[in-house]
Motif scaffolding. Structure first.
Motif, PDB file in Angstrom:
ATOM      1  N   LEU A   1       0.825  -1.203   0.000  1.00 15.43           N
ATOM      2  CA  LEU A   1       0.000   0.000   0.000  1.00 15.43           C
ATOM      3  C   LEU A   1       0.858   1.251   0.000  1.00 15.43           C
ATOM      4  CD1 LEU A   1      -2.858  -0.648   2.587  1.00 15.43           C
ATOM      5  CD2 LEU A   1      -3.080  -0.303   0.142  1.00 15.43           C
TER       6      LEU A   1
ATOM      7  N   PHE B   1      -6.085  -7.562  -7.007  1.00 19.59           N
ATOM      8  CA  PHE B   1      -6.889  -6.339  -7.032  1.00 19.59           C
ATOM      9  C   PHE B   1      -6.036  -5.129  -7.337  1.00 19.59           C
ATOM     10  CE2 PHE B   1     -10.309  -8.613  -5.026  1.00 19.59           C
ATOM     11  CZ  PHE B   1     -11.430  -7.890  -5.381  1.00 19.59           C
TER      12      PHE B   1
ATOM     13  N   SER C   1      -3.074  -4.643  -8.670  1.00 17.26           N
ATOM     14  CA  SER C   1      -2.350  -4.391  -9.908  1.00 17.26           C
ATOM     15  C   SER C   1      -3.302  -4.059 -11.050  1.00 17.26           C
ATOM     16  CB  SER C   1      -1.478  -5.596 -10.265  1.00 17.26           C
ATOM     17  OG  SER C   1      -2.239  -6.760 -10.228  1.00 17.26           O
ATOM     18  N   ARG C   2      -4.617  -4.177 -10.815  1.00 17.45           N
ATOM     19  CA  ARG C   2      -5.583  -3.706 -11.823  1.00 17.45           C
ATOM     20  C   ARG C   2      -6.022  -2.289 -11.554  1.00 17.45           C
ATOM     21  NH1 ARG C   2      -9.295  -7.567 -14.824  1.00 17.45           N
ATOM     22  NH2 ARG C   2     -10.380  -5.605 -15.111  1.00 17.45           N
ATOM     23  N   THR C   3      -5.780  -1.836 -10.315  1.00 15.97           N
ATOM     24  CA  THR C   3      -6.272  -0.521  -9.932  1.00 15.97           C
ATOM     25  C   THR C   3      -5.462   0.563 -10.604  1.00 15.97           C
ATOM     26  OG1 THR C   3      -6.763  -1.490  -7.808  1.00 15.97           O
ATOM     27  CG2 THR C   3      -6.841   0.895  -7.945  1.00 15.97           C
ATOM     28  N   PRO C   4      -6.146   1.518 -11.283  1.00 17.57           N
ATOM     29  CA  PRO C   4      -5.419   2.626 -11.868  1.00 17.57           C
ATOM     30  C   PRO C   4      -4.838   3.508 -10.763  1.00 17.57           C
ATOM     31  CG  PRO C   4      -7.775   2.996 -12.004  1.00 17.57           C
ATOM     32  CD  PRO C   4      -7.588   1.625 -11.491  1.00 17.57           C
TER      33      PRO C   4
ATOM     34  N   LEU D   1      -4.465   6.389  -8.515  1.00 19.55           N
ATOM     35  CA  LEU D   1      -5.382   7.457  -8.140  1.00 19.55           C
ATOM     36  C   LEU D   1      -4.619   8.584  -7.497  1.00 19.55           C
ATOM     37  CD1 LEU D   1      -8.486   5.703  -6.582  1.00 19.55           C
ATOM     38  CD2 LEU D   1      -8.292   6.790  -8.779  1.00 19.55           C
TER      39      LEU D   1
ATOM     40  N   ASP E   1      -8.664  12.356  -5.609  1.00 17.07           N
ATOM     41  CA  ASP E   1      -9.744  11.547  -6.156  1.00 17.07           C
ATOM     42  C   ASP E   1     -10.499  10.772  -5.108  1.00 17.07           C
ATOM     43  OD1 ASP E   1      -9.031  12.495  -8.525  1.00 17.07           O
ATOM     44  OD2 ASP E   1      -7.956  10.727  -9.207  1.00 17.07           O
ATOM     45  N   TRP E   2      -9.839  10.497  -3.967  1.00 15.56           N
ATOM     46  CA  TRP E   2     -10.512   9.678  -2.968  1.00 15.56           C
ATOM     47  C   TRP E   2     -11.667  10.449  -2.406  1.00 15.56           C
ATOM     48  CZ3 TRP E   2      -9.928   4.722  -2.816  1.00 15.56           C
ATOM     49  CH2 TRP E   2      -8.752   4.175  -3.319  1.00 15.56           C
TER      50      TRP E   2
END
Lengths: 145, 189
Positions: free
Chosen positions: A52, A133, A135-138, A140, A144-145
């Motif tokens: 993270l 999960f 490694s697919r997340t663009p 951010l 943006d959160w």
């Protein structure tokens, strides 16, 4: 996350104790609270925290996905292998009496082995799902959160 | 010092109050980032309750899985989908009615349950005394829970481990990131 220096420093301080605690829970599961599942989960948390804060790429350099994939099945194999070992030497499936000197000694070793299997599988499964999960997340931005 | 009210009771009441407050906050907040974080708080409070019930191993499983990993996975899912809950124009009367009826039925059924944390609960009176009596002789490990999970119920635990493995295989097959990432990296190089 390059600019979050507090997060980086704190997580660097926290990760070693988390791993030590996971190992303690793993190997002392028959004496204190815990066992393979708990230890595996705590172990995975250390890696997920690293992933993270420092990014999934940095984490998979420490622990490549190929290792995770092998470890996932290795744990189940250790567990089932303990069972089949008992079968091969003429006992019932998962009867620890077949290990070592029998009696309490055998039970302790049997429990240690199957808990090791559980720990390895749980830890690598949790890390594996996180990598799947993350490694697919663009990427951010903080806003943006 | 107050007499009659133990510290444990105060802690339990406090934890349950916070738990209810967190649940209400989860229902009211629309921003999913806050919802994911609040569900982490909910898990951490439950972990506190498990400690109060002397189930330390359940407590740190809940803290690590509920508050840690599942929050991270929820945030990951959120980053792949949307960050705000959709508002619907449908009337909320029917869902509220269903929730209230179900809730009332659950509360009604708790009236028959043994008191919170009592030693006379049925779960402590059937097989548990038997395991407690036999484990020192049969297995010889001080932690009876481990003795039951890994030795008496070794089959079940093998099944559980296989379930966890299967779940991971399914997730990785669906998201398929393991191999794709490698391709990307080689593309860059």
């Amino acid at each position: 996350m390059d600019h979050h220096s507090i997060l980086r420093v704190v997580s660097k301080l926290l990760i070693p104790p988390i791993i030590v605690y996971a190992l303690y829970v793993q190997w002392h599961g028959d004496f204190g609270p815990g066992g393979g599942f708990q230890a595996g989960v705590i172990f995975a948390v250390a890696f997920i925290l690293y992933g993270l804060v420092f990014g999934v790429e940095a984490m998979t350099e420490v622990l490549p996905t190929s290792v995770i994939r092998v470890a996932m099945s290795l744990g189940v194999l250790i567990y089932a292998g303990t069972g089949f070992y008992a079968l091969l030497v003429g006992h019932n499936f998962l009867d620890y009496e077949s290990i070592g000197h029998g009696g309490h000694h055998a039970q302790e070793w049997g429990i240690l082995l199957v808990e090791l299997g559980v720990g390895i599988t749980v830890a690598s499964v949790m890390i594996g799902i996180f990598v799947a999960f993350a490694s697919r997340t663009p990427k951010l931005k903080d806003e943006d959160w | 010092m107050m007499t009659g009210i133990s510290l444990a009771a105060i802690v339990n009441v406090l934890l349950f109050t916070f738990l209810v407050m967190t649940a209400i906050a989860i229902v009211r907040v629309r921003h999913l980032f806050a919802v994911a974080m609040l569900s982490g708080v909910f898990s951490l409070l439950s972990a506190g309750l498990f400690v109060a019930l002397d189930a330390v191993d359940v407590a740190f499983t809940e803290a690590a899985v509920g508050a840690g990993i599942s929050t991270v996975l929820m945030l990951g899912t959120m980053a792949l989908t949307v960050t705000r809950e959709k508002t619907t124009k449908r009337s909320p009367v029917l869902p509220v009615f269903v929730c209230v009826v179900t809730g009332a039925a659950l509360v009604y059924s708790t009236l028959d349950m043994p008191a919170f944390g009592t030693a006379q609960a049925p779960i402590h009176e059937h097989v548990a005394p038997d395991y407690i009596a036999r484990t020192p002789d049969d297995i010889g490990v001080p932690n009876i829970v481990t003795g039951i999970l890994a030795s008496y119920r070794g089959y079940d635990t093998l099944g559980e481990t296989t379930v966890i493995f299967t779940a991971a295989v399914a997730v990785i097959l669906l998201l398929g990131s393991f191999s794709r990432k490698k391709q990307k990296r080689t593309d860059k190089e």
